[in-house]
Write an enzyme that holds these catalytic residues in place. Structure first.
Site, mmCIF file in Angstrom:
data_model
loop_
_atom_site.group_PDB
_atom_site.id
_atom_site.type_symbol
_atom_site.label_atom_id
_atom_site.label_comp_id
_atom_site.label_asym_id
_atom_site.label_seq_id
_atom_site.Cartn_x
_atom_site.Cartn_y
_atom_site.Cartn_z
ATOM 1 C CG ASP A 20 37.213 45.319 119.669
ATOM 2 O OD1 ASP A 20 38.497 45.356 119.391
ATOM 3 O OD2 ASP A 20 36.147 45.169 119.070
ATOM 4 C CG LEU A 21 39.468 51.517 118.090
ATOM 5 C CD1 LEU A 21 38.863 52.435 118.744
ATOM 6 C CD2 LEU A 21 40.996 51.655 117.629
ATOM 7 C CG ASP A 22 38.735 48.412 114.293
ATOM 8 O OD1 ASP A 22 38.743 49.521 113.996
ATOM 9 O OD2 ASP A 22 39.876 47.656 114.016
ATOM 10 C CB THR A 28 37.513 50.962 111.321
ATOM 11 O OG1 THR A 28 37.565 49.919 112.386
ATOM 12 C CG2 THR A 28 37.951 52.540 112.035
ATOM 13 C CE LYS A 56 31.870 43.812 110.654
ATOM 14 N NZ LYS A 56 30.483 44.168 110.944
ATOM 15 C CB SER A 125 42.081 47.503 119.430
ATOM 16 O OG SER A 125 42.269 47.179 118.072
ATOM 17 C CB ALA A 126 43.451 42.758 116.694
ATOM 18 C CE LYS A 156 40.881 41.739 120.549
ATOM 19 N NZ LYS A 156 39.946 42.791 120.314
ATOM 20 C CD GLU A 180 36.414 42.053 121.155
ATOM 21 O OE1 GLU A 180 35.623 41.902 120.105
ATOM 22 O OE2 GLU A 180 37.525 42.169 120.983
ATOM 23 C CG ASP A 181 33.124 44.063 116.989
ATOM 24 O OD1 ASP A 181 34.012 44.018 117.539
ATOM 25 O OD2 ASP A 181 32.836 44.385 115.901
HETATM 26 C C1 BG6 Z 1 40.710 44.585 114.237
HETATM 27 C C2 BG6 Z 1 39.759 44.541 112.810
HETATM 28 O O1 BG6 Z 1 40.266 45.419 115.404
HETATM 29 O O2 BG6 Z 1 42.081 44.790 113.796
HETATM 30 C C3 BG6 Z 1 40.342 43.602 111.842
HETATM 31 O O3 BG6 Z 1 38.561 44.173 113.426
HETATM 32 C C4 BG6 Z 1 41.673 44.258 111.566
HETATM 33 O O4 BG6 Z 1 39.606 43.794 110.712
HETATM 34 C C5 BG6 Z 1 42.658 43.851 112.717
HETATM 35 O O5 BG6 Z 1 42.360 43.162 110.506
HETATM 36 C C6 BG6 Z 1 44.022 44.428 112.538
HETATM 37 O O6 BG6 Z 1 43.831 45.857 112.248
HETATM 38 P P1 BG6 Z 1 45.295 46.588 111.640
HETATM 39 O O7 BG6 Z 1 44.803 47.851 111.650
HETATM 40 O O8 BG6 Z 1 46.613 46.485 112.377
HETATM 41 O O9 BG6 Z 1 45.615 46.146 110.163
HETATM 42 MG MG MG Z 2 35.833 44.822 116.815
#
Ligand code: BG6
Ligand code: MG
Length: 226
Positions: A20-22, A28, A56, A125-126, A156, A180-181
């Site tokens: 996962d990224l964030d 972020t 998150k 990542s989402a 997810k 994953e966090d």
């Molecule tokens: C996830 C974050 O990685 O991405 C969420 O933890 C965020 O907080 C989601 O809403 C979607 O991100 P983005 O950049 O497409 O708005």
């Molecule tokens: Mg995350």
């Protein structure tokens, strides 16, 4: 002898790591919070850091729905699209200023050890902004595949993002470990039939096979043990 056999068996089992990224590679959440808070303020209410915790790992539109609910505000679908775009413009302004210093401790080192050990790596990542973030912090080249919010339709805990990652890497889900966090992310990995390392607190991520506080506490030895 038994130890050696178990070691070899495990090493042949894990073939890929999906990150996962964030919250795992970069933090972020603070930028998401600032942008959502600004939007909420424009709508006449505020959101707390505690509320931000619940965002998150949650998709952009779902996050907006939750925020509007907290503020007791109702909007049409068209208005919601406009609000999400407004928030994203502010968020992108902030991530465009990100530098390699913002990579979380141990992330680059652990990615490099995975690559050196012959494991494949993917991002799962989402976020639809994943590529911008990877480029800004200079780590795009660490990944054999990048699956982000532009490539998936189910958030997810649906395992789609990780299953697509495994598919792009050409590795079976059972041979993948996810990092994953978020609770929803840990569940997504489990739902996809993958092993999962939780990044954070065992109290929150107890369903994971192993929980560490950050990738600086991760090693190939620990990976082999799960
Ligand atoms: C996830 C974050 O990685 O991405 C969420 O933890 C965020 O907080 C989601 O809403 C979607 O991100 P983005 O950049 O497409 O708005
Ligand atoms: Mg995350």
């Amino acid at each position: 002898m038994l130890d050696l056999w178990i070691g070899l068996k495990t090493m042949t089992t894990i073939k890929a790591c999906i990150f996962d990224l964030d919250g795992v590679i970069v933090d972020t959440a603070v930028y998401h919070y600032k942008a959502w808070k600004r939007l909420a303020n424009e709508l006449g209410f505020d959101i707390t850091e505690e509320q931000n915790e619940n965002l998150k790992g949650v998709s952009r539109m779902r996050s907006l729905d939750l925020i509007l609910q907290w503020g007791g505000v109702t909007k049409t679908d068209t208005e919601k699209e406009e609000l999400a775009t407004r928030k994203n413009t502010w968020y992108v302004e902030m991530i465009n200023k990100m530098t390699p210093d913002e990579i979380l401790p141990g992330a680059k080192e652990f990615l490099q050890s995975c690559i050196d050990a012959g494991l494949k790596t993917a991002l799962g990542s989402a976020s639809k902004n994943s590529m911008t973030i990877l480029e800004k912090v200079g780590i795009t080249h660490f990944f054999n595949a990048v699956i982000d919010g532009n490539k998936v339709s189910k958030p997810k805990p649906d395992p789609e993002v990780f299953l697509k990652g495994a598919e792009e890497l050409g590795v079976l889900p059972a041979n993948c470990v996810v990092f994953e966090d978020a609770i929803a992310g840990v569940e997504a990995a489990i739902n996809g039939g993958m092993k999962v390392v939780g990044i954070g607190s065992p109290d929150v991520l107890g369903k994971a096979n192993l929980v560490v506080s950050g990738l600086d506490k991760m090693s190939l030895e620990k990976l082999e043990s799960i």
